[in-house]
Design an enzyme around this catalytic site. Structure first.
Site, short mmCIF file in Angstrom:
data_model
loop_
_atom_site.label_atom_id
_atom_site.label_comp_id
_atom_site.label_asym_id
_atom_site.label_seq_id
_atom_site.Cartn_x
_atom_site.Cartn_y
_atom_site.Cartn_z
N CYS A 308 -17.73 -3.56 -25.35
CA CYS A 308 -17.13 -2.42 -26.05
C CYS A 308 -17.82 -2.17 -27.37
CB CYS A 308 -15.68 -2.72 -26.43
SG CYS A 308 -14.66 -3.16 -25.07
N ALA A 392 -17.02 2.88 -20.48
CA ALA A 392 -17.31 4.06 -21.31
C ALA A 392 -18.78 4.04 -21.74
CB ALA A 392 -16.39 4.08 -22.52
N SER A 475 -16.70 -26.86 -34.74
CA SER A 475 -16.00 -26.82 -33.45
C SER A 475 -16.96 -26.90 -32.25
CB SER A 475 -15.18 -25.54 -33.32
OG SER A 475 -14.23 -25.48 -34.34
P1 XMP Z 1 -14.42 -8.69 -21.65
O1 XMP Z 1 -14.61 -9.17 -23.05
O2 XMP Z 1 -13.58 -9.63 -20.85
O3 XMP Z 1 -13.59 -7.34 -21.81
O4 XMP Z 1 -15.70 -8.36 -20.98
C1 XMP Z 1 -13.19 -6.59 -20.69
C2 XMP Z 1 -12.37 -5.39 -21.15
O5 XMP Z 1 -13.12 -4.50 -21.96
C3 XMP Z 1 -12.56 -3.19 -21.87
N1 XMP Z 1 -13.65 -2.23 -21.62
C4 XMP Z 1 -14.15 -1.39 -22.53
N2 XMP Z 1 -13.78 -1.15 -23.79
N3 XMP Z 1 -15.53 0.44 -23.98
C5 XMP Z 1 -14.47 -0.22 -24.53
O6 XMP Z 1 -14.15 0.01 -25.70
C6 XMP Z 1 -15.94 0.27 -22.69
O7 XMP Z 1 -16.90 0.86 -22.23
C7 XMP Z 1 -15.21 -0.70 -21.93
N4 XMP Z 1 -15.31 -1.13 -20.63
C8 XMP Z 1 -14.35 -2.07 -20.48
C9 XMP Z 1 -11.55 -3.22 -20.76
O8 XMP Z 1 -10.27 -3.27 -21.34
C10 XMP Z 1 -11.91 -4.51 -20.02
O9 XMP Z 1 -10.85 -5.06 -19.28
#
Ligand code: XMP
Length: 483
Positions: A308, A392, A475
Site C-alpha cells: 500500500c 490499487a 529484538s
Molecule cells: P499485507 O501487508 O498483508 O496487506 O500484504 C494486505 C492488505 O493490503 C490491502 N491492500 C491495499 N491497500 N493499496 C492499499 O492502500 C492497495 O493497492 C492495496 N492492495 C491491498 C488490503 O487490505 C490487503 O488485505
C-alpha cells in the site's frame, strides 16, 4: 488555523512488545486458537487470506479452509468466474456432494470424458430427462474405450447393478457401504427415486484428513467472496451467494463512506442469512457505522499493507496497532469481531494484532509466495519469486478497466491512473500449510508467554511496552554473522 491534533501517539507493531506474564500453560499445544471470523462463522485458526488477485482464488481458499482459517476470493474477475471459484471450494468436499455433476443418458463416451475433464472429477451419474438415475460412469469405464461415439449407457454400471444410498444415510453408514462393496462412489436417491447427491470415498477420507477444517452445517468447506460497491456488484453478490458463499466481504479502501455503508445495508437486507463483512476502517466511528448498517464483522486497516502507498499518496491512515486497538474496543462493545488487515510480517505481529483486540488477521504478501497463490512466477538474479500487487496499483487498475471495457486500455491513458498500491515480488515459499504451521506455532508460543489459553484470555492478559529503536534492534538476531 490551529492544528487540530489528537493527543495520543499512534503506534504500530514494531513500536511495542508484549510483556511476559506468569503462565500455567505446559506447552504451546495446550493453547486454543478458536475464534470468530464474523458473527456466525467460527474458525479454529484466526487467519484469513486476503481478497487480492495475487493471493486468493479457489486453491488458496480451499487450503485455508482445510487448515481452519478462511479465504476471501477476490473480485477482479468476471462475475461468472468468481461464482465458479466459490462453487469449486464449496464442492471440494462435504461427505455428500449435493446436486452432483451428471450426464444425460443420450451422451457418448466422449461427452463423459469431456465433462469429467472440465470438472476435474472421476465419475458422473447418468440420468434420464426426469433426473432419474440410470447408472454411473467412471473414468475407468471410459479410459480405454476405442469408440468415442459409443453411447455412455453401454459402458456405465446400470441402475440395477448400482449400490445406492438413501437421503438419510449417515457418514458412518456410507463408509460401511463403500467398504462392504469395495466401491468408491455412492449415488444418493430421494424417496421419489431422483438423484439427490453423491458420496465418494475420497470425500469421506478427506473429512478425517483435516480435523480443524472450517465447514458449514452440511460439511462443506466455508469460503467468503469479495464484492465492490457499484450497482453491478449486487449482481456479483447474488451470483456468489447462489454459488454458496458463506460470507460477502465489501471490498473498498475507504469503508467509512456512504458507498460502503449503503452496500453493507443493501447486502444485509438481501441476504439476511449470509454474514456481511464491512471495511476497511480505522476508527471507532467507522466500526459503529458499519455495524449499524448491518456488518457482521469489520475489517480494519488503512494504508498498513505491504503493497500500500495510500498514506503516501493521500496523507491518510492510522498506524495499524492503534487502529486495531481503537476499533476492537468498539467491536467488542457491539459484539462484532474485528479483522486486522494489513502490515503483518511474522507470527509476532499476529500475536500483537490479536492481543490488542482483533479476532482474526488478514494476510496478503505473507501468503502471496505460496504454491496456492495465483500470482505469476518470475526469476530474478537466479532466485524464484512470485508477483504480489496492490489492488490499487497501476497494473491492477489497468487490468480492472480492461475487464470492464472488454478491450485493451490505450497505454497513453495509463497516466490517468492514480495508483495507491505497488507491484512487487516475494520469495517462493512452498505450500501454504507450512507457512501457516510456522505462523500458528509462533502465535501459540506467544499466547503461552501471555499465560493465555484462549483468545479472550490473551485480550485480558496482554500488556504492551513501548520500545526504543535500540530495543527493536535488540529484538532481532544481532551481532552475529547471518548465513
Ligand atoms: P499485507 O501487508 O498483508 O496487506 O500484504 C494486505 C492488505 O493490503 C490491502 N491492500 C491495499 N491497500 N493499496 C492499499 O492502500 C492497495 O493497492 C492495496 N492492495 C491491498 C488490503 O487490505 C490487503 O488485505
Amino acid at each position: 488555523m490551529a492544528l487540530k491534533l489528537r493527543p495520543e501517539t499512534a503506534l504500530t507493531f514494531d513500536d511495542v512488545l508484549l510483556v511476559p506474564k506468569r503462565s500455567t500453560i505446559p506447552s504451546r499445544f495446550a493453547v486454543n486458537t478458536h475464534t470468530q471470523f464474523s458473527r456466525h462463522i467460527s474458525l479454529a485458526l484466526p487467519i484469513i487470506s486476503s481478497n487480492m488477485d495475487t493471493v486468493t482464488e479457489w486453491t488458496m481458499a480451499r487450503a485455508m479452509a482445510h487448515l481452519g482459517g478462511i479465504g476471501v476470493i477476490h473480485r477482479f474477475m468476471t462475475i461468472e468466474r468468481q461464482a465458479a471459484e466459490v462453487q469449486r471450494v464449496k464442492r471440494t468436499e462435504g461427505f455428500m456432494v449435493e446436486r452432483p455433476y451428471n450426464l444425460e443418458c443420450t451422451a457418448t463416451v466422449q461427452d463423459a470424458r469431456d465433462r469429467m475433464d472440465k470438472y476435474h472429477i472421476g465419475g458422473l451419474v447418468v440420468v434420464d430427462a426426469q433426473n432419474g438415475v440410470m447408472g454411473l460412469v467412471t473414468a475407468r469405464d471410459v479410459m480405454f474405450e476405442r469408440d468415442p461415439k459409443r453411447p455412455v449407457v453401454d459402458v456405465m454400471t446400470p441402475r440395477d447393478r448400482l449400490v445406492i444410498a438413501r437421503e438419510d444415510t449417515t457418514m458412518e453408514q456410507a463408509r460401511d457401504i463403500l467398504h462392504e462393496h469395495r466401491i468408491e462412489k455412492l449415488p444418493v436417491l430421494g424417496s421419489d427415486g431422483r438423484l439427490e447427491g453423491l458420496i465418494t470415498a475420497l470425500d469421506i477420507a478427506r473429512q478425517e484428513q483435516w480435523p480443524l477444517a472450517t465447514k458449514d452445517s452440511r460439511g462443506r468447506l466455508r469460503v467468503a467472496a469479495a464484492v465492490g460497491v457499484r450497482p453491478s456488484d449486487m449482481e456479483r453478490a447474488v451470483a456468489c451467494a447462489n454459488a454458496g458463499a458463506d460470507a460477502l466481504v465489501v471490498d473498498i479502501a475507504h469503508g467509512h463512506s456512504d458507498n460502503a455503508l449503503n452496500m453493507v445495508r443493501a447486502l444485509k437486507e438481501r441476504f439476511p442469512s449470509i454474514d456481511i463483512v464491512g471495511g476497511n476502517v480505522a476508527t471507532t466511528d467507522g466500526v459503529r457505522d458499519l455495524v449499524e448498517a448491518g456488518a457482521d464483522a469489520v475489517k480494519v486497516g488503512v494504508g498498513a499493507g505491504s503493497i500500500c502507498i495510500t498514506r503516501i499518496v493521500t496523507g491518510f491512515g492510522v498506524p495499524q496497532l492503534s487502529a486495531v486497538a481503537e476499533c476492537a474496543d468498539a467491536g467488542q462493545a457491539l459484539g462484532v469481531p474485528i479483522i486486522a488487515d494489513g502490515g503483518i510480517r511474522n507470527s509476532g505481529d499476529i500475536t500483537k494484532a490479536l492481543a490488542v483486540g482483533a479476532s482474526t488477521v488478514m494476510l496478503g504478501s505473507l501468503l502471496a509466495g505460496t504454491d496456492e497463490s495465483p500470482g505469476a512466477n518470475v526469476v530474478r538474479g537466479g532466485r524464484r519469486y512470485k508477483i504480489v500487487r496492490g489492488m490499487a496499483s497501476l497494473t491492477a487498475n489497468i487490468d480492472r478497466q480492461e475487464l470492464e471495457l472488454g478491450r485493451e486500455v490505450d497505454p497513453d491513458d495509463w497516466e490517468h491512473v492514480v495508483a495507491e498500491g505497488v507491484e512487487a515480488m516475494v520469495p517462493i515459499r512452498g505450500p501454504v500449510q507450512d507457512i501457516i504451521y510456522q505462523l500458528v506455532g509462533g502465535l501459540r508460543s506467544g499466547m503461552s508467554y501471555a499465560g493465555a489459553r484462549t483468545l479472550s484470555e490473551l485480550w485480558a492478559n496482554a500488556e504492551f511496552l513501548r520500545i526504543t529503536p535500540a530495543g527493536k534492534a535488540e529484538s532481532g538476531a544481532h551481532d552475529v554473522m547471518m548465513e
